[in-house]
Design an enzyme around this catalytic site. Structure first.
Site, PDB file in Angstrom:
ATOM      1  N   GLY A  44      56.467  15.101  45.387  1.00  0.00           N
ATOM      2  CA  GLY A  44      57.857  14.811  45.065  1.00  0.00           C
ATOM      3  C   GLY A  44      58.752  15.891  45.665  1.00  0.00           C
ATOM      4  O   GLY A  44      58.355  17.051  45.757  1.00  0.00           O
ATOM      5  N   ASN A  46      41.304  17.129  42.878  1.00  0.00           N
ATOM      6  CA  ASN A  46      41.164  15.666  42.927  1.00  0.00           C
ATOM      7  C   ASN A  46      39.817  15.209  43.463  1.00  0.00           C
ATOM      8  O   ASN A  46      39.412  14.070  43.235  1.00  0.00           O
ATOM      9  CB  ASN A  46      42.265  15.063  43.806  1.00  0.00           C
ATOM     10  CG  ASN A  46      43.642  15.387  43.253  1.00  0.00           C
ATOM     11  OD1 ASN A  46      43.986  14.926  42.170  1.00  0.00           O
ATOM     12  ND2 ASN A  46      44.393  16.208  43.956  1.00  0.00           N
ATOM     13  N   ASN A  61       8.617  49.611  21.871  1.00  0.00           N
ATOM     14  CA  ASN A  61       8.214  49.412  23.263  1.00  0.00           C
ATOM     15  C   ASN A  61       7.311  48.189  23.337  1.00  0.00           C
ATOM     16  O   ASN A  61       6.265  48.161  22.682  1.00  0.00           O
ATOM     17  CB  ASN A  61       7.478  50.661  23.754  1.00  0.00           C
ATOM     18  CG  ASN A  61       7.215  50.593  25.256  1.00  0.00           C
ATOM     19  OD1 ASN A  61       6.925  49.524  25.789  1.00  0.00           O
ATOM     20  ND2 ASN A  61       7.318  51.719  25.930  1.00  0.00           N
ATOM     21  N   ALA A 106       3.824  45.031  28.950  1.00  0.00           N
ATOM     22  CA  ALA A 106       3.905  43.925  29.909  1.00  0.00           C
ATOM     23  C   ALA A 106       3.264  42.673  29.326  1.00  0.00           C
ATOM     24  O   ALA A 106       2.201  42.730  28.707  1.00  0.00           O
ATOM     25  CB  ALA A 106       3.199  44.318  31.196  1.00  0.00           C
ATOM     26  N   ALA A 122      46.302  14.872  30.691  1.00  0.00           N
ATOM     27  CA  ALA A 122      44.910  14.750  31.154  1.00  0.00           C
ATOM     28  C   ALA A 122      44.395  13.326  30.981  1.00  0.00           C
ATOM     29  O   ALA A 122      43.246  13.110  30.642  1.00  0.00           O
ATOM     30  CB  ALA A 122      44.032  15.729  30.380  1.00  0.00           C
ATOM     31  N   ARG A 128      38.930   9.849  42.735  1.00  0.00           N
ATOM     32  CA  ARG A 128      38.384  10.487  43.939  1.00  0.00           C
ATOM     33  C   ARG A 128      37.269  11.504  43.666  1.00  0.00           C
ATOM     34  O   ARG A 128      36.650  12.012  44.582  1.00  0.00           O
ATOM     35  CB  ARG A 128      39.535  11.136  44.729  1.00  0.00           C
ATOM     36  CG  ARG A 128      40.383  10.089  45.442  1.00  0.00           C
ATOM     37  CD  ARG A 128      41.409  10.746  46.330  1.00  0.00           C
ATOM     38  NE  ARG A 128      42.494  11.338  45.558  1.00  0.00           N
ATOM     39  CZ  ARG A 128      43.266  12.328  46.003  1.00  0.00           C
ATOM     40  NH1 ARG A 128      43.047  12.874  47.186  1.00  0.00           N
ATOM     41  NH2 ARG A 128      44.235  12.803  45.251  1.00  0.00           N
TER      42      ARG A 128
HETATM   43  C1  UD1 Z   1      53.070  14.339  40.409  1.00  0.00           C
HETATM   44  C2  UD1 Z   1      54.603  14.369  40.479  1.00  0.00           C
HETATM   45  C3  UD1 Z   1      55.032  14.840  41.874  1.00  0.00           C
HETATM   46  C4  UD1 Z   1      54.431  16.205  42.168  1.00  0.00           C
HETATM   47  C5  UD1 Z   1      52.910  16.162  41.993  1.00  0.00           C
HETATM   48  C6  UD1 Z   1      52.360  17.554  42.073  1.00  0.00           C
HETATM   49  C7  UD1 Z   1      55.433  12.614  39.002  1.00  0.00           C
HETATM   50  C8  UD1 Z   1      56.010  11.259  38.900  1.00  0.00           C
HETATM   51  N1  UD1 Z   1      55.115  13.055  40.218  1.00  0.00           N
HETATM   52  O1  UD1 Z   1      52.646  13.338  41.309  1.00  0.00           O
HETATM   53  O2  UD1 Z   1      56.437  14.911  41.960  1.00  0.00           O
HETATM   54  O3  UD1 Z   1      54.778  16.616  43.467  1.00  0.00           O
HETATM   55  O4  UD1 Z   1      52.541  15.604  40.703  1.00  0.00           O
HETATM   56  O5  UD1 Z   1      50.965  17.519  42.063  1.00  0.00           O
HETATM   57  O6  UD1 Z   1      55.265  13.268  37.995  1.00  0.00           O
HETATM   58  N2  UD1 Z   1      48.833  11.552  34.172  1.00  0.00           N
HETATM   59  C9  UD1 Z   1      48.670  11.064  32.892  1.00  0.00           C
HETATM   60  N3  UD1 Z   1      49.058   9.806  32.608  1.00  0.00           N
HETATM   61  C10 UD1 Z   1      49.638   9.006  33.547  1.00  0.00           C
HETATM   62  C11 UD1 Z   1      49.806   9.502  34.854  1.00  0.00           C
HETATM   63  C12 UD1 Z   1      49.394  10.791  35.138  1.00  0.00           C
HETATM   64  O7  UD1 Z   1      48.162  11.760  32.014  1.00  0.00           O
HETATM   65  O8  UD1 Z   1      49.995   7.857  33.199  1.00  0.00           O
HETATM   66  C13 UD1 Z   1      48.389  12.924  34.460  1.00  0.00           C
HETATM   67  C14 UD1 Z   1      47.258  12.966  35.466  1.00  0.00           C
HETATM   68  O9  UD1 Z   1      46.005  12.967  34.816  1.00  0.00           O
HETATM   69  C15 UD1 Z   1      47.521  14.290  36.186  1.00  0.00           C
HETATM   70  C16 UD1 Z   1      49.038  14.459  36.094  1.00  0.00           C
HETATM   71  O10 UD1 Z   1      49.466  13.610  35.063  1.00  0.00           O
HETATM   72  O11 UD1 Z   1      46.931  15.377  35.522  1.00  0.00           O
HETATM   73  C17 UD1 Z   1      49.759  14.127  37.397  1.00  0.00           C
HETATM   74  O12 UD1 Z   1      49.529  12.789  37.747  1.00  0.00           O
HETATM   75  P1  UD1 Z   1      49.325  12.326  39.243  1.00  0.00           P
HETATM   76  O13 UD1 Z   1      49.071  10.887  39.267  1.00  0.00           O
HETATM   77  O14 UD1 Z   1      48.367  13.222  39.936  1.00  0.00           O
HETATM   78  O15 UD1 Z   1      50.789  12.592  39.846  1.00  0.00           O
HETATM   79  P2  UD1 Z   1      51.150  12.742  41.367  1.00  0.00           P
HETATM   80  O16 UD1 Z   1      51.245  11.411  41.976  1.00  0.00           O
HETATM   81  O17 UD1 Z   1      50.253  13.717  42.008  1.00  0.00           O
HETATM   82 MG    MG Z   2      48.336  14.557  41.629  1.00  0.00          MG
END
Ligand code: UD1
Ligand code: MG
Length: 451
Positions: free
Chosen positions: A140, A226, A359, A362, A9, A15
């Site tokens: 991915g 997002n 009771n 009102a 998280a 966005r």
């Molecule tokens: C990721 C996956 C992708 C998958 C997709 C599904 C990787 C490299 N890619 O991509 O294969 O299809 O999710 O939704 O894992 N986060 C951190 N720290 C960081 C980066 C991210 O805590 O440094 C957390 C974000 O807050 C989020 C989650 O990891 O909750 C996923 O990160 P996000 O950047 O959304 O990954 P995607 O590019 O969507």
């Molecule tokens: Mg994502």
């Protein structure tokens, strides 16, 4: 087998266009990260870790308030999902069994899906959650060979041939706890994003001769939040699930689409919920209770066969015993209402204890606030409070006592007594007629002047 949970998280959530970290936005009155944790909690994990980064202090505060048992770790720079998981290394020192990795912005993963992954983990070192989206977009891609997952390739790094794969990565991993951090040590950031990808641990594991596979789920479960639009869509999905659950559990919803639930709303069997009712957090309604139209409830308990509303507001600390009646335009806050007591119309009852079968007429008001402090009102069993009584707290009304309508009660009323706290009525014979004559005479003269 031991199970541990990591919820990622740390991301910014640009966005959302918000000053609040993304995972603190709410669905069903619970922050997004809490939904991910709740899915994972079905696995009864030993260690539970939340990785925070952007707005870390805020997220940490919210997480520790909501869930004192959680371990919060900080990823100070967001260098990718692999890097994020690595920040849980110390917290998972010496752990065995399986580590489940969930995303804090993905609230709809069902416990059943995680259970399927746990089963697959018995035979594989790494298990990934796959899905086949309608539009594979920028997910991915899972490169499979039979049942074996060979590697995951991120969209940005994929060849055209790899982009043609329709089985995508939902983001959830179940990994052997004893090797997770060794695998991460084998991950580098030489890729299109310059990030440490969690997804790369699959290729690292395969290169070491370890087995990996994918388990699949419907696309709806992997929905990430997002944007505000997705948040609203997520809320709609959540409400649809809660409504269906309520109906399946034997609750009558007359107009299901107009009733709004919180993540923790509990409704007993044969409860009846009329249209346009909103359940804030922390509400329990017992069996056969009736919540009538346009009522708003939060942090309260409604006893069996109680009737609430229409147009009632139950605020935190409202404790209604069985067969209580709370009527239209009544507000109850931090008050225990005894069995069968009635507060039927236009009343405010706050910081009070109301005895069984009392009771309240009102317009009864407990005047609980002096501008600085709050004070308590106690009303004994079977007391009768006349309409429009102001009960200036702190004050006690004894069992079976009465207050006369329109009274302002400033001192205690012993059990069985009648209290009159209002000016004595005086009648002036004929004075109304005289007043009307005079006023009508004045009105006529005024009209003549303006003609
Ligand atoms: C990721 C996956 C992708 C998958 C997709 C599904 C990787 C490299 N890619 O991509 O294969 O299809 O999710 O939704 O894992 N986060 C951190 N720290 C960081 C980066 C991210 O805590 O440094 C957390 C974000 O807050 C989020 C989650 O990891 O909750 C996923 O990160 P996000 O950047 O959304 O990954 P995607 O590019 O969507
Ligand atoms: Mg994502």
């Amino acid at each position: 087998m031991d199970t541990h949970l990591i919820v990622l998280a740390a991301g910014q959530g640009t966005r959302m266009q918000s000053d609040r970290p993304k995972v603190l936005h709410e669905i069903g009155n619970a922050p997004l990260f809490a939904h991910a944790l709740a899915s994972g909690d079905a696995l009864e994990p030993q260690r539970r870790i939340l990785v925070v980064g952007h707005g870390g202090d805020q997220v940490r505060g919210a997480a520790e308030t909501l869930d004192p048992d959680i371990t919060v770790v900080t990823q100070s720079e967001q260098l990718g999902t692999g890097h994020a998981v690595a920040s849980a290394r110390t917290a998972l020192e010496g752990a065995t069994g399986t580590v489940f990795i969930l995303f804090g912005d993905t609230p709809f993963i069902r416990p059943e899906t995680l259970a399927k992954m746990a089963t697959a983990r018995r035979d594989h070192s790494v298990v990934v959650l796959g899905f086949t989206p309608q539009d594979p977009a920028r997910y991915g891609r899972l490169v499979m060979q039979g049942d074996t997952l060979q590697r995951i390739v991120e969209f940005k790094d994929a060849t055209d041939e790899e982009r043609a794969i329709t089985l995508c990565n939902g983001g959830i991993f179940a990994v052997d706890a004893t090797i997770l951090f060794d695998l991460l040590d084998g991950v580098n950031n030489t890729n299109a994003s310059g990030e440490y990808y969690l997804t790369d641990i699959v290729a690292v594991a395969r290169a070491r001769g370890l087995s990996a596979t994918a388990v699949t789920c419907p696309e709806a479960e992997t929905m990430g939040i997002n944007t505000r639009t997705e948040l609203a869509k997520g809320e709609t999905i959540f409400q649809a699930v809660k409504r269906r659950e309520a109906l399946e559990n034997g609750v009558t919803l007359i107009a299901p689409d107009t009733v709004f639930f919180s993540h923790d709303t509990h409704l007993g069997r044969d409860a009846v919920i009329e249209p346009n009712v909103v359940f804030g957090p922390g509400v329990t309604v017992e069996t056969e209770a009736q919540i009538r139209a346009f009522s708003h409830l939060e942090g309260c308990h409604v006893g069996a066969r109680a009737i609430v509303g229409p147009y009632a507001r139950l605020r935190p600390g409202a404790e209604l015993s069985n067969e209580v009646k709370i009527g239209n335009f009544v507000e109850i806050k931090n008050a225990q209402i005894g069995d069968g007591a009635k507060v039927n119309h236009l009343s405010y009852v706050g910081d009070a204890t109301i005895g069984a079968h009392a009771n309240l007429g009102a317009g009864t008001v407990t005047c609980n606030y002096d501008g600085v402090f709050k004070h308590h009102t106690t009303i004994g069993a079977s007391a009768f409070i006349g309409s429009s009584t102001m009960l200036v707290a702190p004050v006690n009304i004894g069992a079976g006592a009465m207050t006369a309508s329109g009274s302002v009660i400033t001192s205690d009323v012993p059990a069985g007594d009648l209290a009159l706290g209002r000016a004595k009525q005086v009648n002036k014979p004929g004075l109304a007629t005289q007043m009307f004559e005079k006023l009508n005479f004045l009105k006529k003269n005024k009209q003549k002047d303006s003609d």
